[in-house]
Structure formats: structure tokens, C-alpha cells
Motif scaffolding. Structure first.
Motif, PDB file in Angstrom:
ATOM      1  N   GLY A 130       0.801  -1.230   0.000  1.00 28.24           N
ATOM      2  CA  GLY A 130       0.000   0.000   0.000  1.00 28.24           C
ATOM      3  C   GLY A 130       0.830   1.274   0.000  1.00 28.24           C
ATOM      4  N   GLN A 131       2.143   1.180  -0.258  1.00 26.52           N
ATOM      5  CA  GLN A 131       2.993   2.394  -0.251  1.00 26.52           C
ATOM      6  C   GLN A 131       2.986   3.061  -1.633  1.00 26.52           C
ATOM      7  N   ASN A 132       3.498   4.302  -1.673  1.00 27.70           N
ATOM      8  CA  ASN A 132       3.543   4.988  -2.971  1.00 27.70           C
ATOM      9  C   ASN A 132       4.916   4.825  -3.626  1.00 27.70           C
ATOM     10  N   PHE A 133       5.560   3.666  -3.351  1.00 29.99           N
ATOM     11  CA  PHE A 133       6.833   3.337  -4.014  1.00 29.99           C
ATOM     12  C   PHE A 133       6.898   1.826  -4.235  1.00 29.99           C
ATOM     13  N   ASN A 134       7.880   1.427  -5.036  1.00 32.19           N
ATOM     14  CA  ASN A 134       8.036  -0.009  -5.328  1.00 32.19           C
ATOM     15  C   ASN A 134       9.149  -0.585  -4.458  1.00 32.19           C
ATOM     16  N   SER A 135       9.093  -1.900  -4.217  1.00 35.97           N
ATOM     17  CA  SER A 135      10.142  -2.521  -3.399  1.00 35.97           C
ATOM     18  C   SER A 135      10.247  -4.001  -3.754  1.00 35.97           C
ATOM     19  N   VAL A 136      11.375  -4.600  -3.356  1.00 40.48           N
ATOM     20  CA  VAL A 136      11.577  -6.029  -3.607  1.00 40.48           C
ATOM     21  C   VAL A 136      11.951  -6.710  -2.290  1.00 40.48           C
ATOM     22  N   LEU A 137      11.244  -7.799  -1.969  1.00 36.44           N
ATOM     23  CA  LEU A 137      11.555  -8.597  -0.781  1.00 36.44           C
ATOM     24  C   LEU A 137      12.201  -9.906  -1.232  1.00 36.44           C
ATOM     25  N   TYR A 138      13.337 -10.262  -0.614  1.00 41.68           N
ATOM     26  CA  TYR A 138      13.953 -11.546  -0.934  1.00 41.68           C
ATOM     27  C   TYR A 138      14.410 -12.231   0.360  1.00 41.68           C
ATOM     28  N   GLY A 139      14.783 -13.525   0.222  1.00 47.09           N
ATOM     29  CA  GLY A 139      15.201 -14.257   1.424  1.00 47.09           C
ATOM     30  C   GLY A 139      16.243 -15.302   1.096  1.00 47.09           C
ATOM     31  N   ASP A 140      16.595 -16.124   2.091  1.00 47.31           N
ATOM     32  CA  ASP A 140      17.633 -17.149   1.886  1.00 47.31           C
ATOM     33  C   ASP A 140      17.048 -18.343   1.127  1.00 47.31           C
ATOM     34  N   GLU A 141      17.869 -19.387   0.976  1.00 49.44           N
ATOM     35  CA  GLU A 141      17.479 -20.556   0.179  1.00 49.44           C
ATOM     36  C   GLU A 141      16.171 -21.189   0.708  1.00 49.44           C
ATOM     37  N   SER A 142      16.069 -21.324   2.032  1.00 54.99           N
ATOM     38  CA  SER A 142      14.876 -21.954   2.610  1.00 54.99           C
ATOM     39  C   SER A 142      13.645 -21.065   2.387  1.00 54.99           C
TER      40      SER A 142
END
Ligand code: S3P
Length: 424
Positions: A105-117
Motif C-alpha cells: 500500500g505504499q507509494n513506491f516499489n520494493s523487492v523482498l527476498y530471502g535465503d534458500e529456505s
């Protein structure tokens, strides 16, 4: 780092204070970042997962300053800055799923990432409701990384097929920033820490059975003290019951009824367990637990108790190997989507020790009581709870057990071994 565990013959005795709750530590950072003002957070978790959440919010422009190892001051305007880099959730499903509800719901873009699991774990469960609210999320076929295109969100009335606090919290956090009244219904009530903390910080929230509703709300900063984690205490509860000659007290344990399935189960199995000095801290019920070695009988664990003990099932499986009769655990298929496939992993590793345990599609059948033999190497599958559960099994195994990659314990409970040693 590999760990050798030896049989404990003298019993566990004394008193410990159980460290900070992981679920509450995540939520303390997330919700006080949404609140305008200054929050003092006391007894914040030392676990790596909660530090993933904390660092992520720093990358969103939140000012967080540690006063000591577990006490911090968080200052927020209630608004976030567009992150300059992709946001790392580490091994933490809670971080990725809860934060996606805010970023959508923000007025910007973002990327979420994580480890192998984490990159193997299902994210469709949050992408689907958020998309219905108007979010735009690109993923790797329903898995991380998640590319979140900020949108204006609208409320929904969502009936979830899963009883999942992460999905519920994601929708509620999106809901407090969406136009209208958001409703979330789940089959059985999952942990309700988000609801309690939202209420504590002044959100417009109502609960009726397993339906929660929220309206667009501004939160007011308020200091939060985090109690001890019953999911961490569970390893000590089980060890106390099955290691002969044990009698000790576990202090400062969170006793929120949506988390105390483990206590109901051990009572059903005939445990000597006492709850002492119940009190409330920052809108959460807390108490101390006395535990003594007990003769146990098998039981069936299924239905609405499952979300109330979902993280404790690996160590409950260890417990069941020491109970007379056949313990059946069912309706727990979501265990296959945790940090590892906890059904296959628990069966594979406990069998190496000599347990009589069978895998079903949604749980286990365990015949007890069996002598655990040890003299083997255990794998931990990038899974902190598996590592700790197998350590407990090692304490009652005839010969020593080697647990590989024991460092995964640090995800939620870096103090684990030191606390065990203090009880011996
Ligand atoms: C958590 C919810 C549970 C639990 C996890 C923490 C939370 O996951 O297994 O360790 O803090 O909301 P699900 O919501 O996927 O069941």
C-alpha cells in the motif's frame, strides 16, 4: 557447526528466564514503525529472524537506536522512505509475509527476498488476498523474490482457507492503510498478537470468534515490553518431562491462549506442570511454569488445537516417543511449508535414533514408549526448530548424537544451549 549431545543422567534442576518472543519482537518493530512517535522496546529478541525485520525497517527510513543488547528506541513519522536496495528477509517467513502487507500500500516499489529456505516457501497465500485489495506483486511462480508495486489499496472481506497468523497479519496490516473496513476470517483462531498489539496502539479493530475487522487507522506510539517465548519454552517443557529426575521453573513465559496448545497437550498426556504468577505485560498474558519428570500417555492432536501449537509439533513428536501408546498428530499439513518440510524431516531424523514413527500426509503416528539409541548423525535442514528438537532427543538417547549445522538455532534462540547448561 556440529554439536555433540550426550545423555543427561542427573536431571535438569533450577530456574531459567525464557528469552524474548519471536512473534512479538517482529510485531513490535513493524507496528511501532507504523505509529507516529517514539517507542521504547524492551527485551527485544536476539534471534536472527527478528534482526532481519529490524534491519529491513531501517532500510525503510525508520530510526532505531539500541540502548543495550535487547533494549531499543524506535522513532517514526508513521511514513516510510523508498528503499535504496532490495529488502532482505533472511530465513524469516514472518518478516516477508507481514511486511508485504505494508509495502503493497505504499507509494513506491520494493523487492523482498530471502535465503534458500525462504525462497522455497509459498507466498501465494499473501499475494492472493493482497491482489484482491488492489496490490500488484510479481513473484517467482508464487515464491520469493516478491516485487511489490505500491498501489492504493481497498478493503476486502477475506475468508482464508488456512489458519495462519502470518496471512491474517498481512491482510490486517494492509487493511489499516486501505479504504473501508477489512474483514479476515480463518477456520480456527491462529495466534492473535497482531490484533492485541493493534488494539494496544489504538487501531480501530474488532474481533468476533475467528473473524477480525479493521478500519483505516493511525497508530499511537506506546512503549512495548516483550515477554518470553512459549515456543522456546516448549523445548524445556518437553526436556523437563522426559529427562529423569528433572524439576525446574521457567520464568516469564508468554501465555497468550492462542499459543498455549503445548500446555493443553502435555496436561492431556499426564504431565506434572504448574502455572504460577499469571500477569499481563503490554496486553499479553505472562506466567511462570514449573515442570517435573512425568509418566506420559499417548494422545490425539488435531483440529483447532493445531494453530495453537504449530511450531511445537517437532518437539511434541520427540515427547510422543516417550509416551505409552499411539500418539496421532493430524491436520498439520502446513508443517510441510515451514523452514523445512517438518513432517518428512522429523520422521527421517527421529527414525535414525530408533523412534517408532510414521509419516502421514498431514502429520505423524508415533508408537511409544521407545528407547532412543543415538550413535548417529542428525541433519537440520536449515531449520532452527528441528535442530533444537533433536537436541532434546539427544538428552535421552543411550549413546551420543551429533547434530549437524547446529548454528541454525540462532535464528530464534541463540541462548538455547547456555540455558540448558545452566539447568544441569
Ligand atoms: C508466526 C505464525 C506461524 C508460525 C511462525 C510465526 C507469526 O506461521 O509458524 O513461526 O509470528 O505470525 P503461519 O502463520 O504460517 O502458521
Amino acid at each position: 557447526m556440529n554439536k555433540i549431545v550426550e545423555k543427561n543422567i542427573n536431571g535438569l534442576k533450577g530456574e531459567i528466564v525464557i528469552p524474548s518472543d519471536k512473534s512479538l519482537s517482529h510485531r513490535a518493530i513493524i507496528l511501532s514503525s507504523l505509529a507516529k512517535g517514539t517507542t521504547k522496546i524492551e527485551n527485544f529478541s536476539k534471534g536472527a529472524d527478528c534482526h532481519s525485520t529490524l534491519n529491513l525497517f531501517k532500510n525503510l527510513g525508520i530510526d532505531i537506536d539500541f540502548k543495550s543488547e535487547q533494549s531499543l528506541i524506535l522513532k517514526s513519522t508513521g511514513k516510510f522512505l523508498e528503499p535504496k536496495q532490495n529488502l532482505n528477509c533472511g530465513n524469516s517467513g514472518t518478516t516477508m509475509r507481514l511486511v508485504s502487507g505494508i509495502l503493497a500500500g505504499q507509494n513506491f516499489n520494493s523487492v523482498l527476498y530471502g535465503d534458500e529456505s525462504l525462497s522455497k516457501r509459498p507466498m501465494k497465500r499473501v499475494i492472493e488476498p493482497l491482489s484482491l485489495m488492489g496490490a500488484k506483486i510479481n513473484s517467482n511462480d508464487g515464491k520469493a523474490p516478491l516485487e511489490i508495486i505500491g498501489k492504493h489499496l481497498k478493503a476486502i472481506n477475506y475468508k482464508s482457507k488456512l489458519s495462519s497468523a502470518q496471512v491474517k497479519s498481512c491482510v490486517l496490516l494492509a487493511g489499516i492503510n486501505a479504504e473501508g473496513k477489512t474483514l479476515f476470517t480463518e477456520p480456527y483462531l491462529s495466534r492473535n498478537h497482531t490484533e492485541l498489539m493493534l488494539e494496544y496502539l489504538g487501531a480501530d479493530i474488532q474481533v468476533e470468534n475467528s473473524t477480525v475487522s479493521v478500519q483505516k487507522s493511525e497508530l499511537t506510539a506506546k512503549d512495548i515490553t516483550i515477554c518470553g517465548d512459549i515456543s522456546s519454552a516448549a523445548f524445556f517443557i518437553v526436556a523437563g518431562l522426559i529427562v529423569p529426575h528433572s524439576d525446574f521453573v521457567i520464568k516469564n513465559v508468554g501465555l497468550n491462549p492462542t499459543r498455549t496448545g503445548i500446555i493443553d497437550v502435555v496436561k492431556m498426556m499426564g504431565a506434572n506442570i504448574e502455572i504460577l504468577d499469571k500477569r499481563t505485560i503490554s496486553n499479553e498474558l505472562v506466567g511462570d511454569i514449573r515442570i517435573q519428570t512425568s509418566d506420559l500417555k499417548a494422545c490425539e492432536i488435531s483440529g483447532n488445537i493445531i494453530p495453537r501449537l504449530i511450531d511445537e509439533i517437532p518437539v511434541i513428536a520427540v515427547l510422543a516417543t516417550q509416551a505409552e501408546g499411539t500418539t496421532i498428530i493430524k491436520d498439520a499439513q502446513d508443517l510441510r511449508n515451514k523452514e523445512s518440510d517438518r513432517i518428512t524431516a522429523v520422521v527421517t531424523e527421529l527414525r535414525k535414533l530408533g523412534a517408532n514413527i510414521d509419516e502421514t500426509q498431514d502429520g505423524f503416528i508415533i508408537n511409544g514408549k521407545t528407547k532412543l539409541l543415538g550413535d548417529c548423525e542428525i541433519n537440520t535442514y536449515h531449520d532452527h526448530r528441528l535442530a533444537m528438537s533433536m537436541y532434546i532427543a539427544g538428552l535421552i538417547s543411550e549413546k551420543q548424537v551429533q547434530i549437524n549445522d547446529f548454528q541454525w538455532v540462532d535464528i530464534s534462540f541463540p541462548e538455547f544451549e547456555q540455558l540448558f547448561t545452566s539447568l544441569q
